[in-house]
Write an enzyme that holds these catalytic residues in place. Sequence first.
Site, mmCIF file in Angstrom:
data_model
loop_
_atom_site.group_PDB
_atom_site.id
_atom_site.type_symbol
_atom_site.label_atom_id
_atom_site.label_comp_id
_atom_site.label_asym_id
_atom_site.label_seq_id
_atom_site.Cartn_x
_atom_site.Cartn_y
_atom_site.Cartn_z
ATOM 1 N N ASN A 7 0.875 -1.168 0.000
ATOM 2 C CA ASN A 7 0.000 0.000 0.000
ATOM 3 C C ASN A 7 0.910 1.215 0.000
ATOM 4 O O ASN A 7 1.496 1.571 1.015
ATOM 5 C CB ASN A 7 -0.868 -0.035 1.265
ATOM 6 C CG ASN A 7 -1.829 1.144 1.337
ATOM 7 O OD1 ASN A 7 -1.760 2.069 0.524
ATOM 8 N ND2 ASN A 7 -2.709 1.108 2.311
ATOM 9 N N ARG A 91 -2.554 -1.987 -3.410
ATOM 10 C CA ARG A 91 -3.735 -1.166 -3.241
ATOM 11 C C ARG A 91 -3.602 0.021 -4.196
ATOM 12 O O ARG A 91 -2.580 0.705 -4.217
ATOM 13 C CB ARG A 91 -3.814 -0.646 -1.814
ATOM 14 C CG ARG A 91 -4.954 0.308 -1.651
ATOM 15 C CD ARG A 91 -4.890 1.042 -0.349
ATOM 16 N NE ARG A 91 -6.032 1.907 -0.240
ATOM 17 C CZ ARG A 91 -6.032 3.049 0.431
ATOM 18 N NH1 ARG A 91 -4.945 3.441 1.046
ATOM 19 N NH2 ARG A 91 -7.105 3.785 0.488
ATOM 20 N N HIS A 180 -12.717 3.448 -0.013
ATOM 21 C CA HIS A 180 -12.706 2.407 1.034
ATOM 22 C C HIS A 180 -13.449 1.148 0.572
ATOM 23 O O HIS A 180 -13.947 0.377 1.406
ATOM 24 C CB HIS A 180 -13.399 2.875 2.338
ATOM 25 C CG HIS A 180 -12.736 4.010 3.041
ATOM 26 N ND1 HIS A 180 -13.459 5.038 3.608
ATOM 27 C CD2 HIS A 180 -11.435 4.268 3.299
ATOM 28 C CE1 HIS A 180 -12.630 5.889 4.182
ATOM 29 N NE2 HIS A 180 -11.393 5.454 4.014
ATOM 30 N N GLY A 212 -10.244 8.995 7.693
ATOM 31 C CA GLY A 212 -11.225 9.212 6.631
ATOM 32 C C GLY A 212 -12.389 8.279 6.929
ATOM 33 O O GLY A 212 -12.163 7.155 7.380
ATOM 34 N N ARG A 241 -11.322 16.561 7.414
ATOM 35 C CA ARG A 241 -12.125 16.869 6.212
ATOM 36 C C ARG A 241 -13.544 17.263 6.605
ATOM 37 O O ARG A 241 -14.133 16.678 7.515
ATOM 38 C CB ARG A 241 -12.180 15.656 5.286
ATOM 39 C CG ARG A 241 -10.877 15.371 4.596
ATOM 40 C CD ARG A 241 -10.943 14.092 3.784
ATOM 41 N NE ARG A 241 -9.895 13.172 4.186
ATOM 42 C CZ ARG A 241 -9.848 11.890 3.868
ATOM 43 N NH1 ARG A 241 -10.796 11.357 3.129
ATOM 44 N NH2 ARG A 241 -8.862 11.134 4.281
ATOM 45 N N GLU A 384 -8.145 -4.963 4.800
ATOM 46 C CA GLU A 384 -8.014 -4.714 3.363
ATOM 47 C C GLU A 384 -6.858 -5.516 2.771
ATOM 48 O O GLU A 384 -6.938 -5.979 1.637
ATOM 49 C CB GLU A 384 -7.791 -3.209 3.129
ATOM 50 C CG GLU A 384 -9.054 -2.401 3.417
ATOM 51 C CD GLU A 384 -8.777 -0.966 3.826
ATOM 52 O OE1 GLU A 384 -8.328 -0.755 4.972
ATOM 53 O OE2 GLU A 384 -9.021 -0.064 3.022
HETATM 54 P P1 ADP Z 1 -6.939 5.753 8.768
HETATM 55 O O1 ADP Z 1 -8.168 6.280 8.088
HETATM 56 O O2 ADP Z 1 -5.777 6.713 8.738
HETATM 57 O O3 ADP Z 1 -6.581 4.323 8.398
HETATM 58 P P2 ADP Z 1 -7.719 4.625 11.325
HETATM 59 O O4 ADP Z 1 -8.682 3.652 10.784
HETATM 60 O O5 ADP Z 1 -6.473 4.115 11.971
HETATM 61 O O6 ADP Z 1 -7.339 5.761 10.313
HETATM 62 O O7 ADP Z 1 -8.521 5.499 12.421
HETATM 63 C C1 ADP Z 1 -7.949 6.580 13.092
HETATM 64 C C2 ADP Z 1 -9.011 7.141 14.039
HETATM 65 O O8 ADP Z 1 -9.382 6.126 14.985
HETATM 66 C C3 ADP Z 1 -8.525 8.340 14.854
HETATM 67 O O9 ADP Z 1 -9.513 9.354 14.888
HETATM 68 C C4 ADP Z 1 -8.376 7.765 16.247
HETATM 69 O O10 ADP Z 1 -8.634 8.730 17.219
HETATM 70 C C5 ADP Z 1 -9.463 6.713 16.268
HETATM 71 N N1 ADP Z 1 -9.200 5.756 17.344
HETATM 72 C C6 ADP Z 1 -8.215 4.835 17.426
HETATM 73 N N2 ADP Z 1 -8.262 4.205 18.626
HETATM 74 C C7 ADP Z 1 -9.303 4.748 19.321
HETATM 75 C C8 ADP Z 1 -9.867 4.546 20.611
HETATM 76 N N3 ADP Z 1 -9.348 3.649 21.442
HETATM 77 N N4 ADP Z 1 -10.930 5.290 20.970
HETATM 78 C C9 ADP Z 1 -11.434 6.211 20.127
HETATM 79 N N5 ADP Z 1 -10.968 6.446 18.909
HETATM 80 C C10 ADP Z 1 -9.910 5.742 18.500
#
Ligand code: ADP
Length: 399
Positions: A7, A91, A180, A212, A241, A384
Site C-alpha cells: 500500500n 492497493r 474504502h 477518513g 475533512r 483490506e
Molecule cells: P486511517 O483512516 O488513517 O486508516 P484509522 O482507521 O487508523 O485511520 O482510524 C484513526 C481514528 O481512529 C482516529 O480518529 C483515532 O482517534 C481513532 N481511534 C483509534 N483508537 C481509538 C480509541 N481507542 N478510541 C477512540 N478512537 C480511537
Amino acid sequence: MKILVINCGSSSLKYQLFDMEKENVLAKGLVERIGIEGSQIKHTKTGMEPVVQVTAIPDHKVGIKLVLDSLLDKDHGVLSSLDELTAVGHRVVHAGEKFATSVRLDPKVMDALKECIPLAPLHNPANIMGIEAVTSALPNIPQVGVFDTAFHQTMPDYAFMYGLPYGYYEKYGVRRYGFHGTSHYYVSHRAAEILQKPVEKLKIVTCHLGNGSSITAVKGGRSVDTSMGFTPLAGVIMGTRSGDIDPALINFIAQAENLDVKEIDGMLNKKSGMLGLSGLSSDLRDVEDAASRGEPRAKLAIAVLAYGIKKYIGAYAAAMGGLDVLVFTAGIGENSATIRSRVCDGLEFLGVELDQEKNDVRSKEAEISTVGSKVRVLVVPTNEELVIARDTKRLVANR
Ligand code: ADP
C-alpha cells in the site's frame, strides 16, 4: 504460496507478506518519510519485536529494495530467496469507471491507471510509483491491482450522478465514485459469514470510521450507495475533512476570507472536520478526552459526527428498503463505544437495539446488539490487506 501486499503512499509504503496456505502474516512493515529527511523502515517479523533502520530512502525504488532486503534478512527475514514470492498485490486508490474488480497489472492496465490520475492526483501517482518500483526490482513477478473504487462500481446511475450539467460526466468523469471499497466489501461479506446468512439476502450498512470515514449501503453483497463522492472529501465529517457542505459556501468563504480555490481546497481537506469544529485535534481520542472534561466544542464535534452517521444510516435504510445488519469498522468504528452508542441511540424505530455491555468492546469481532434486536449490529475489524492477498492469489491462479 507467498504474496506480498503493498500500500504505497506519496511518502510512505506499508507492506505485509502473507503465506496463503493459512492466510497468516509472516512479516509486515512501514517505510516512512520517503524522499524526506529522517526516512526509515520499520520491519516486524511476526512474533518478534520490530526493527527500525534509519537510512536515506530517496525514492520508492530504494524503499522497495529495503523491503525485499528486510524479507531476506538472516535474522528478521522470512524468505530465503525472492523466488519464494509468487506475486505482489497493490492497493490502488482510483480506477475510475475502468475496473469494477481487481486485475492483473500489465502495460495496458498501467496506461488506464495513468489516465485516472486527474481523478486522484495525490494518490494514483504514488500507487503507480510503487508498482513501477516492484517491476524494476522483480521484472517477472505477476502483480495485481486492487482498487478502492471497484466495489462501488455497482451503484446505480441515480445514486452516482450529481445534479450538474451532464457534459461534465461525459467530459471529465464527474460522478460519485466512493472509496474504502475494499474495506466495505470485506466487512459486509465477513458480517454475513459471522451471522451465517447468505450475503445475497442481506441489507447491510457498513460504517468505515477512521481518519477518513465513509458509510456504504450494501444490498445483496453489492454496494448500492456510499457517502464519499467524486473525491474522499464528501460524506460525514472526518479527522480534518469537512464532509458534505453547501457548495455555495465555497464562493462565500473565498470572498469573505479572500482565499483562492487551492486555499479553499486545503481548508476543506486539512483544517475542517473534527479538527476544525473542536479546535483541538483531528484524533477522536483527544476529542473524546476533552469532551469528558466538559469542553463544549469537543462535545459539539462528537455530536455532529454521530448525527451525521445516523442520518446516512437512515437514508441507506430507505435506499435499500430496510436494514438487517449494521457494521462498524476502522479506528473509530472498532474502538469507540461512545460513537457507536451515540449513533445507535434513536434508531430503535428501525429495529436497532444496542446492548451497552456488549458494546464495551475494542478491536475484535463482536455482535453488540441485544438478543432481540431486529437489526444485528456488529464490530468487524477491517482487513483490506487480506482482500488484496486473496484477489492476487485468485488472479494469479487463473492464468
Ligand atoms: P486511517 O483512516 O488513517 O486508516 P484509522 O482507521 O487508523 O485511520 O482510524 C484513526 C481514528 O481512529 C482516529 O480518529 C483515532 O482517534 C481513532 N481511534 C483509534 N483508537 C481509538 C480509541 N481507542 N478510541 C477512540 N478512537 C480511537
